[in-house]
Design an enzyme around this catalytic site. Structure first.
Site, PDB file in Angstrom:
ATOM      1  N   PRO A  37       0.818  -1.212   0.000  1.00  0.00           N
ATOM      2  CG  PRO A  37       0.095  -0.904   2.213  1.00  0.00           C
ATOM      3  CD  PRO A  37       0.852  -1.869   1.322  1.00  0.00           C
TER       4      PRO A  37
ATOM      5  NE  ARG B  41      -2.883  12.084  -6.826  1.00  0.00           N
ATOM      6  CZ  ARG B  41      -4.186  12.198  -6.745  1.00  0.00           C
ATOM      7  NH1 ARG B  41      -4.735  13.226  -6.114  1.00  0.00           N
ATOM      8  NH2 ARG B  41      -4.975  11.299  -7.250  1.00  0.00           N
TER       9      ARG B  41
ATOM     10  CB  CYS C 190       4.983  30.193 -17.023  1.00  0.00           C
ATOM     11  SG  CYS C 190       5.510  31.564 -16.003  1.00  0.00           S
TER      12      CYS C 190
HETATM   13  C1  LIG Z   1       2.686   2.478  -7.100  1.00  0.00           C
HETATM   14  C2  LIG Z   1       2.765   1.065  -6.720  1.00  0.00           C
HETATM   15  C3  LIG Z   1       2.192   0.621  -5.516  1.00  0.00           C
HETATM   16  C4  LIG Z   1       1.385   1.522  -4.596  1.00  0.00           C
HETATM   17  O1  LIG Z   1       0.156   1.838  -5.138  1.00  0.00           O
HETATM   18  P1  LIG Z   1      -0.907   2.672  -4.286  1.00  0.00           P
HETATM   19  O2  LIG Z   1      -2.044   2.852  -5.205  1.00  0.00           O
HETATM   20  O3  LIG Z   1      -0.261   3.952  -3.913  1.00  0.00           O
HETATM   21  O4  LIG Z   1      -1.282   1.847  -3.094  1.00  0.00           O
HETATM   22  C5  LIG Z   1       2.363  -0.708  -5.171  1.00  0.00           C
HETATM   23  N1  LIG Z   1       3.040  -1.566  -5.963  1.00  0.00           N
HETATM   24  C6  LIG Z   1       3.604  -1.168  -7.135  1.00  0.00           C
HETATM   25  C7  LIG Z   1       4.340  -2.155  -7.951  1.00  0.00           C
HETATM   26  C8  LIG Z   1       3.479   0.143  -7.551  1.00  0.00           C
HETATM   27  O5  LIG Z   1       4.017   0.526  -8.710  1.00  0.00           O
END
Ligand SMILES: *Cc1c(COP(=O)(O)O)cnc(C)c1O
Length: 413
Positions: A274, A312, A343
């Site tokens: 996570p 984002r 800009c």
């Molecule tokens: C980015 C990523 C995550 C984390 O994803 P979240 O949506 O932030 O929980 C986990 N594993 C891999 C391989 C990723 O590229």
């Protein structure tokens, strides 16, 4: 649930007033809440408690050393996607032997570094990478622990830019190819089959895609077992969503309860990776209102935080909640775009918002703990923002604001 709450019209980070923090440390300012981070981790640990497991915090979501160090202290492992992230884990006192390494483009140098440091598992994304891993392990005289990242062709039902588990994107290996590669790996003296890996996307708000994925992975696990190949873990990746606006993502308990049921009786750990759900709502970006301006009927609030600090909204058109840290009467709210000083026309934090703010007010962009600072840049020669960690009534700087000289210190005329 987080610890950024209003008390008598003033936004607090735990027990500290956001306006006071902005005054003391300057803006734009990332403010993290330690209690929120701890709370989120506890929620994941509780959800997985019935089955042997390891939480591997996804470092790319927020790679500040203080966040990594806190995770390490709480016993968490890590998911990294570059040598730089692995070195960050080490620099923060994290255990590389609890880290897994993902990503489609690991170089020989990165593989060598990870193997030398005793990485827990390499999440391999192609037959070509597997050959590179075997070659590197052979040259080092070690056995490389490997999981194949399979692409289950499951729709995570999230934004296209952050969906990774469909067969037409660059991530992972199809189930059939993975099965054949596992048979090959079993014959390779330089490889140790360690797990089955996947990550199907981010900001998931439903449990169905991950359950569908777990079924596919468990089926592969059983098929491998029939062929005398056993793995010690199945890695379900990250991807649990958060509430930015009106989304209603499941709690970790709800997200994983079906998973726990499916793993019952399997002699195989659950790994999860996570990122967003751990840190997004544990952080805000505080920005100061510089000007309010009109172009015809269109109203703008210009802040000192922009797309270089928090990309984002500009990159994904992502909605992030923006509040005035000092509540003003709703009657005075105006419909406006909240934009930065960069800009670019796409330099905005929020569009078409009802907000009552005056020059000098502090605005807080919520949910900025994940993919905020870690995606920031110095575009327009703007300095990387200051980051602070709040715990109760105390705050500490976990990254000081960049100096102007640091913007060009590695350059020469
Ligand atoms: C980015 C990523 C995550 C984390 O994803 P979240 O949506 O932030 O929980 C986990 N594993 C891999 C391989 C990723 O590229």
């Amino acid at each position: 649930m987080d610890y950024f709450n209003f008390r008598e019209g003033e936004l607090y980070a735990e027990d500290l007033k956001v306006r006071d923090l902005a005054e003391k440390y300057g803006t734009p300012l990332y403010i993290y809440s330690q209690s929120t981070l701890e709370r989120h981790l506890r929620a994941f640990e509780r959800a997985l408690a019935p089955h042997p497991h390891q939480v591997c915090y996804s470092v790319k979501s927020n790679s500040n050393l203080a966040v990594i160090a806190l995770m390490a202290k709480l016993g968490v492992g890590f998911d990294v996607v570059s040598e730089g992230e692995l070195r960050r884990v080490k620099a923060a006192g994290g255990d590389v032997r609890k880290a897994v390494f993902s990503g489609v483009g690991k170089t020989d140098e990165e593989l060598r570094y990870a193997l030398n440091e005793g990485i827990l598992c390499l999440n391999v994304e192609s037959a070509e990478e597997l050959a590179a891993v075997s070659r590197t392990a052979a040259s080092l005289g070690v056995k490389a622990p490997v999981a194949l990242r399979v692409n289950p062709d499951v729709d995570a039902r999230t934004l296209p830019a952050i969906s990774t588990g469909l067969k037409n994107n660059k991530f992972g290996i199809s189930i059939e190819e993975a099965f054949a590669l596992y048979l090959k790996m079993a014959e390779d003296p330089h490889l140790k089959i360690s797990g089955i890996d996947c990550h199907i996307g981010s900001q998931m708000t439903s449990t169905l895609p991950i359950l569908e994925t777990a079924d596919i992975l468990i089926k592969l696990y059983k098929r491998l077992k029939e062929h005398g190949i056993s793995v010690d873990h199945i890695d379900l990746g990250g991807g649990l969503g958060v509430t930015y606006d009106a989304e209603m993502p499941p709690s970790p308990d709800d997200f994983f309860s079906g998973i726990i049921e499916r793993f019952r009786g399997l002699d195989c750990k659950i790994f999860i990776e996570p990122g967003r759900a751990m840190v997004a709502n544990a952080g805000i970006l505080a920005c100061k209102v510089i000007y309010k301006k009109h172009n015809g009927d269109k109203k703008f609030i210009v802040t000192d935080g922009g797309m270089n600090d928090l990309i984002r909204p500009a990159l994904y058109n992502a909605h992030m909640t923006i509040v005035n840290a000092h509540e003003r009467p709703e009657s005075g709210a105006e419909r406006c775009d909240i934009v930065g000083p960069v800009c670019e026309s796409d330099d905005f934090l929020g569009r078409d918002r009802l907000l009552n703010a005056e020059d000098g007010d502090i605005l807080a962009v919520r949910g900025a703990g994940a993919y905020g600072s870690s995606m920031s840049s110095c575009y327009n020669s703007r300095r990387l923002a200051c980051e602070i960690m709040v715990s109760g009534a105390s705050a500490r700087v976990v990254r000081r604001r960049q100096s102007f000289e640091e913007l060009w210190e590695r350059e020469s005329v």
